[in-house]
Design a protein around this motif. Structure first.
Motif, PDB file in Angstrom:
ATOM      1  N   TYR A 467       1.133   0.887   2.876  1.00  0.00           N
ATOM      2  CA  TYR A 467       0.513   1.480   1.702  1.00  0.00           C
ATOM      3  C   TYR A 467       1.129   2.844   1.407  1.00  0.00           C
ATOM      4  O   TYR A 467       1.559   3.571   2.321  1.00  0.00           O
ATOM      5  N   PHE A 468       1.126   3.192   0.130  1.00  0.00           N
ATOM      6  CA  PHE A 468       1.449   4.533  -0.332  1.00  0.00           C
ATOM      7  C   PHE A 468       0.143   5.210  -0.741  1.00  0.00           C
ATOM      8  O   PHE A 468      -0.702   4.597  -1.402  1.00  0.00           O
ATOM      9  N   PHE A 508       2.449   7.389   3.983  1.00  0.00           N
ATOM     10  CA  PHE A 508       2.440   5.941   4.132  1.00  0.00           C
ATOM     11  C   PHE A 508       1.674   5.575   5.390  1.00  0.00           C
ATOM     12  O   PHE A 508       1.641   6.339   6.363  1.00  0.00           O
ATOM     13  N   SER A 538       2.992  -0.592  -0.734  1.00  0.00           N
ATOM     14  CA  SER A 538       4.369  -0.124  -0.753  1.00  0.00           C
ATOM     15  C   SER A 538       5.330  -1.276  -0.484  1.00  0.00           C
ATOM     16  O   SER A 538       5.003  -2.229   0.225  1.00  0.00           O
ATOM     17  N   ASN A 540       8.199  -0.515   0.928  1.00  0.00           N
ATOM     18  CA  ASN A 540       8.937  -0.038   2.097  1.00  0.00           C
ATOM     19  C   ASN A 540       8.338  -0.638   3.353  1.00  0.00           C
ATOM     20  O   ASN A 540       7.129  -0.662   3.522  1.00  0.00           O
ATOM     21  N   GLU A 560      11.335   5.294  -3.289  1.00  0.00           N
ATOM     22  CA  GLU A 560      10.161   4.448  -3.379  1.00  0.00           C
ATOM     23  C   GLU A 560       9.115   5.014  -4.316  1.00  0.00           C
ATOM     24  O   GLU A 560       8.513   4.343  -5.117  1.00  0.00           O
ATOM     25  N   ARG A 561       8.890   6.311  -4.194  1.00  0.00           N
ATOM     26  CA  ARG A 561       7.852   6.929  -5.003  1.00  0.00           C
ATOM     27  C   ARG A 561       8.039   8.436  -4.947  1.00  0.00           C
ATOM     28  O   ARG A 561       8.362   8.985  -3.910  1.00  0.00           O
TER      29      ARG A 561
END
Length: 652
Positions: A467-468, A508, A538, A540, A560-561
């Motif tokens: 998760y982000f 993350f 995410s 990743n 990624e973000r």
């Protein structure tokens, strides 16, 4: 001849020693008593919990006190109310034949006015907790400016509990020319700093090896999956039918939860933690000393001062944050020369801590496997057979024997034994034949290599979900505090949140797939100081390695973000503990094993649900970590698993 006579103690003290039943002095008593009687010196004594340190300083102190002088001559500081009262009672017992010596206990939770009045009447010896003592000094209710002796008992634990500032302030109000006696189980840097600042060329005596564990305690660890921790605890209790133990958890909340589960599953258990009222704590301890409670689930702070004979096991349901604390835990058993066992229930991510503890206590752990259901059945049946063999017959049963014989007259001896034992065996086998093996794979290389608990655990559920989340280091999080925040907000176990990486404005983390809906629904409805948390799944995989500071390398996060920026906000987290506790149980104690659930249940105060509402900002501890022990960071907790539990069989 009583060996205490050779230590130079007065006749009145020797009479008290005979009354107390002491025969041979312990090693710390043999080393400390003659030294303190012969010299006015500062002393640092390192000895494990349960080795007789109270008598080691109590006997020479009493002999040196001037009973005709009613001014305060000695101050004894101890970490908790329970230990304070215990020391006070012991000093009174030691001085029972010394006329005119008065000892007053000073501690929180009781009337400070009454304590001040008792001191004013004349108290040569004050036994106090640091917090209450500092309060009395601030109010001008006590004068310790002329004392001759100051004793710090369990010095490492007092400092570990955050009393550094209080101790420094208290010692600063005492005269420089006094004698200071410091007794401690371990010698961390903070204790050494106190010794250097307030003691003059202290003599040091050590029982055993410095910071080592007691030779009368054996150490075992059991490697299990995180979800099986509670079931492992139950099996270990069932595999030791005569267990009389203290079970240690890290937090008040976990302590309450584990105790509640044990009671629900039919064990004679109770919780002991700081959220209980003093009356509840006293009631629990009375029941424990009377063996109505076989498993006392406690926090480290609440357990300080527990001096109960014949504790067979200490169970580390969770390892402490401070490795040195393990020494104090294991010291609850193996006291007065008796043998005891310290058990650690450990997950793969924690296995590296075993090697760290071994280095400190200078003893090796034995790795064992959780007993199987069949093994427990065998243990329980043999225990039952021995119990039947050793039971004392109450001859009031003679009046009922004719009717009983009439019912059983057609059975042979072998048939009678089989049927009688089957009453218990049928319940055991029906329960355990459905259960699975709880033993995880051997510690093996993980133990030798010192696996880092920040690394991802093995996942048997088909892959982790990453998760982000838009909070990071600018919000005062590091990987540990963010992990605790997520665990408590989501009400998950400590091992259910893993592979946490914290960046400046985002982070993350991983969970198993089964928690995805809960993570998304809960976190996306939490706000921090008016700003909503945003969490997304995410892409990743989080495969980057970490350096010793927990920073990531080798994994790409930049593409990624980007950080949400938007101005940092300070979160304010404070886990909500359950309140209430357990008083003494009204039922007779279960002798061990599967005695069935008691009909009388301890009362439990209403629970307050943990976690956070969607509209309320979760709170972080306001206490930052600073140098020394004046302010301490919040302890990290490990949540209890919510996995379905196996219930013990009830009596037929």
């Amino acid at each position: 001849m009583n060996k205490f006579e050779q230590l130079g103690l007065s006749e009145s003290l020797q009479r008290a020693i005979i009354d107390l039943g002491f025969e041979n002095p312990t090693e710390v008593q043999e080393k400390a008593i003659p030294l303190l009687l012969e010299q006015d010196t500062d002393l640092v004594a390192l000895a494990q919990t349960g080795t007789g340190k109270t008598a080691a300083f109590g006997f020479p102190l009493i002999q040196k006190i001037d009973a005709n002088n009613r001014n305060t001559q000695a101050l004894i500081l101890s970490p908790t109310r329970e230990l304070c009262l215990q020391i006070t009672n012991e000093i009174k017992n030691y001085s029972k034949y010394e006329k005119g010596i008065n000892v007053v206990a000073v501690y929180g939770g009781a009337s400070i006015t009454d304590q001040a009045r008792d001191i004013k009447r004349g108290a040569q010896v004050i036994v106090a907790t640091p917090g209450r003592m500092q309060d009395m000094i601030n109010r001008g209710l006590v004068n310790i400016s002329q004392i001759n002796y100051c004793i710090l008992d369990e010095a490492d634990e007092m400092l570990n509990m955050g009393f550094y500032e209080d101790i420094v302030n208290i010692l600063s109000t005492t005269p420089d020319e006094k004698s200071t006696w410091l007794f401690s189980a371990t010698m961390p840097q903070e204790v050494a700093r106190i010794a250097k600042q307030f003691m003059h060329d202290p003599i040091e005596i050590t029982v055993g090896t410095k910071n080592s564990g007691s030779a009368t305690v054996s150490h075992e660890f059991y490697l299990v999956n995180a979800r099986d921790r509670y079931e492992a605890l139950k099996r270990l209790a069932d595999a030791n039918p005569d267990i009389f133990s203290v079970v240690f958890c890290r937090t008040k909340r976990d302590t309450q939860q584990v105790a509640e589960k044990l009671i629900e599953d039919g064990y004679n258990a109770a919780a002991l933690h700081g959220d209980l009222s003093q009356a509840q704590r006293d009631s629990v301890m009375k029941s424990f000393r009377g063996r109505q409670i076989q498993m006392l689930v406690a926090t480290d702070v609440a357990a300080r001062g527990i001096d109960v004979d014949n504790i067979t096991h200490v169970v580390n349901y969770q390892l402490p944050d401070e490795i040195e604390t393990y020494t104090h835990r294991s010291g609850r058993t193996g006291r007065a020369g008796k043998l005891g066992t310290s058990i650690v229930i450990v997950t793969k991510s924690e296995i590296r801590k075993i090697a760290s503890i071994e280095r400190i206590i200078k003893q090796k752990f034995e790795e064992k496997t959780i007993p199987s259901g069949i093994e427990i059945c065998e243990i329980q049946l043999l225990h039952l057979a021995n119990k039947i063999k050793d039971v004392e017959v109450d001859h009031e049963i003679d009046n009922y024997l004719p009717a009983i014989n009439s019912v059983l007259e057609d059975l042979t001896k072998e048939e009678l034994i089989k049927k009688m034992v089957s009453v218990e065996f049928n319940r055991f086998i029906n329960y355990y034949k459905k259960t699975r093996d709880l033993s995880s794979q051997s510690a093996g290389n993980d133990r030798r290599e010192g696996r880092d608990d920040r690394e991802p655990r093995e996942n048997n559920s088909g892959g982790a979900v990453r998760y982000f989340v838009n909070i990071g280091s600018r919000d005062n999080f590091d990987w540990m505090t963010l992990k605790d925040f997520l665990k408590e907000t989501l009400d998950l176990g400590r091992d259910d949140v893993y592979k946490v990486d914290v960046k400046e404005g985002f982070s993350f983390f991983n969970t198993d797939p089964e928690f995805t809906d809960k993570v998304m629904e809960t976190l996306n409805n939490v706000t921090l100081e008016g700003r909503r948390i945003n969490v997304e799944i995410s892409k990743n995989d989080g495969g980057g390695r970490r350096d010793h500071n927990g920073r990531s390398s080798g994994g790409s996060f930049g593409g990624e973000r980007k950080s949400f920026g938007g101005g940092g906000f300070k979160s304010d987290r404070n886990a909500t503990p359950r309140s209430g506790g357990f008083g003494p149980r009204n039922s007779a104690p279960r002798e061990g094993g599967f005695g069935g659930r008691s009909e009388a249940r301890s009362s439990v105060a209403p629970k307050r649900e943990g976690g956070f509402s969607a509209d309320r900002a979760p709170r972080r501890s306001e206490t930052p970590r600073t140098e020394g022990f004046s302010e301490r960071a919040p302890r990290r907790s490990e949540g209890s698993s919510d996995a379905p539990r196996e219930r013990r069989p009830r009596k037929s």
